[in-house]
Design a protein around this motif. Structure first.
Motif, short mmCIF file in Angstrom:
data_model
loop_
_atom_site.label_atom_id
_atom_site.label_comp_id
_atom_site.label_asym_id
_atom_site.label_seq_id
_atom_site.Cartn_x
_atom_site.Cartn_y
_atom_site.Cartn_z
N ALA A 1 0.83 -1.21 0.00
CA ALA A 1 0.00 0.00 0.00
C ALA A 1 0.86 1.26 0.00
O ALA A 1 0.48 2.28 -0.58
CB ALA A 1 -0.94 -0.01 1.20
N SER A 2 2.03 1.19 0.63
CA SER A 2 2.91 2.37 0.66
C SER A 2 3.42 2.70 -0.74
O SER A 2 3.58 3.88 -1.09
CB SER A 2 4.09 2.13 1.61
OG SER A 2 4.98 1.15 1.10
N THR A 3 3.66 1.67 -1.57
CA THR A 3 4.08 1.94 -2.95
C THR A 3 2.95 2.61 -3.72
O THR A 3 3.19 3.47 -4.58
CB THR A 3 4.51 0.66 -3.67
OG1 THR A 3 3.38 -0.22 -3.84
CG2 THR A 3 5.61 -0.06 -2.91
N GLY A 4 1.71 2.23 -3.41
CA GLY A 4 0.56 2.86 -4.06
C GLY A 4 0.44 4.32 -3.69
O GLY A 4 0.14 5.17 -4.53
N MET A 5 0.69 4.65 -2.42
CA MET A 5 0.63 6.05 -1.99
C MET A 5 1.73 6.87 -2.67
O MET A 5 1.49 8.01 -3.11
CB MET A 5 0.76 6.14 -0.47
CG MET A 5 -0.43 5.58 0.29
SD MET A 5 -0.28 5.79 2.09
CE MET A 5 -0.48 7.55 2.23
N ALA A 6 2.92 6.31 -2.77
CA ALA A 6 4.02 7.03 -3.42
C ALA A 6 3.72 7.26 -4.89
O ALA A 6 3.98 8.34 -5.44
CB ALA A 6 5.32 6.24 -3.26
N ARG B 1 -8.46 9.94 -4.67
CA ARG B 1 -9.20 8.82 -4.09
C ARG B 1 -8.32 7.57 -4.01
O ARG B 1 -8.40 6.81 -3.04
CB ARG B 1 -10.46 8.54 -4.92
CG ARG B 1 -11.49 9.66 -4.86
CD ARG B 1 -12.06 9.80 -3.45
NE ARG B 1 -13.01 10.90 -3.37
CZ ARG B 1 -12.72 12.12 -2.95
NH1 ARG B 1 -11.45 12.40 -2.57
NH2 ARG B 1 -13.63 13.07 -2.91
N ALA B 2 -7.50 7.34 -5.02
CA ALA B 2 -6.61 6.18 -4.98
C ALA B 2 -5.61 6.30 -3.84
O ALA B 2 -5.29 5.32 -3.17
CB ALA B 2 -5.87 6.04 -6.32
N TYR B 3 -5.12 7.53 -3.62
CA TYR B 3 -4.20 7.77 -2.49
C TYR B 3 -4.89 7.46 -1.16
O TYR B 3 -4.31 6.81 -0.28
CB TYR B 3 -3.74 9.23 -2.52
CG TYR B 3 -2.65 9.56 -1.52
CD1 TYR B 3 -1.31 9.45 -1.86
CD2 TYR B 3 -2.98 9.99 -0.23
CE1 TYR B 3 -0.31 9.76 -0.95
CE2 TYR B 3 -1.98 10.29 0.69
CZ TYR B 3 -0.66 10.18 0.32
OH TYR B 3 0.33 10.48 1.23
N GLU B 4 -6.14 7.92 -1.03
CA GLU B 4 -6.90 7.68 0.20
C GLU B 4 -7.13 6.18 0.41
O GLU B 4 -7.02 5.68 1.55
CB GLU B 4 -8.23 8.41 0.14
CG GLU B 4 -8.11 9.93 0.21
CD GLU B 4 -9.44 10.63 0.01
OE1 GLU B 4 -10.45 9.93 -0.25
OE2 GLU B 4 -9.48 11.86 0.11
N MET B 5 -7.45 5.45 -0.66
CA MET B 5 -7.72 4.02 -0.53
C MET B 5 -6.46 3.26 -0.10
O MET B 5 -6.53 2.32 0.70
CB MET B 5 -8.26 3.45 -1.84
CG MET B 5 -9.66 3.94 -2.20
SD MET B 5 -10.87 3.58 -0.89
CE MET B 5 -10.85 1.80 -0.90
#
Length: 262
Positions: A8-13, A238-242
């Motif tokens: 999930a951290s890679t998704g936030m980055a 929204r993707a960052y929030e998810m």
């Protein structure tokens, strides 16, 4: 659960960078000749818990899908989209556009050649055709001090009308094209530079060999669509929030496991 945290951290980055690119697009919505960027992403390597097609039982049956767990996402690149922007009529004879493929050639202060789609030019104290930063347009065009009007034809021929109705050809603007414009290096100030990915420039006269034609008295606007960028911005947020919710969920699961008593 620890794997979920890192995934999930890679998704936030990735989404953070995505929003950076979108923000730059929105900031340059009124920048002449600006080409919007688009972030591209790739999934990371997969952990093979059970490979597809591996043996599932002693009877010889095989797993149709297997178990492959992804480890997140990474940024593959940020591509510049070189679609043509709309044209704005200015009636300024030194405002030029390229209608079709090609870039104006600009000589930078260190002597290198840079390239631009922004054709908002001026004349310096020596009568030379320059950008707003004072960089020379190549090939060089010098306008005589007594020129009454300046005319630029579709093939890049620049001429001036002097007193007595004398028309003098001052030179011809040549333009450059690249096999991969998206591979050009951004220099800022609406300028691009050759890179290994872009390939070497092909120089030619406007309106020849597939190159675009020159339009006088108009400017090419940014190709940014505000509606599209706002939709992309909302989706990225929204993707960052998810992804942050996924981190929170994994954290709560770890906390639950940590509170288990024998």
């Amino acid at each position: 659960m620890m794997r979920a945290l890192w995934t999930a951290s890679t998704g936030m980055a990735a989404q953070s960078l995505n929003v950076d690119v979108i923000s730059n697009n929105i900031a340059n919505v009124n920048t002449n000749g600006f080409k919007r960027g688009r972030a591209a992403f790739q999934d990371l390597m997969y952990q093979q818990v059970k490979a597809p097609g591996s043996e599932a039982s002693s009877a010889g049956t095989q797993l149709p899908t297997g178990i492959q767990v992804g480890l997140g996402v990474r940024t593959a690149g940020v591509a510049s989209i070189f679609s043509e922007g709309s044209f704005q009529q200015t009636d300024n004879p030194l405002d030029l556009t390229i209608q079709g493929r090609g870039f104006f050639q600009i000589q930078t202060p260190n002597g290198d050649t840079a390239y631009t789609r922004a054709g908002s030019f001026s004349i310096d104290a020596q009568g030379q055709l320059v950008t707003h930063n004072g960089d020379l347009v190549q090939p060089g065009i010098t306008v005589p001090s007594d020129a009454q009007t300046i005319q630029v034809s579709a093939d890049g021929t620049v001429s001036a009308v002097q007193p007595g109705g004398i028309q003098t050809v001052l030179g011809q603007i040549q333009i450059a094209d690249f096999i991969n414009p998206s591979g050009l290096t951004h220099l800022g100030s609406n300028l691009f530079q050759v890179s290994n990915a872009s390939g070497e420039p092909t120089i030619g006269n406007p309106n020849e060999n597939g190159l675009g034609s020159i339009g006088q008295g108009m400017l090419e606007m940014s190709n940014v669509s505000m509606v599209e960028e706002m939709v992309n911005l909302i989706a990225g947020q929204r993707a960052y929030e998810m992804n942050s919710k996924a981190i929170q969920a994994a954290d709560e699961m770890l906390q639950t496991a940590n509170n288990v008593r024998r």
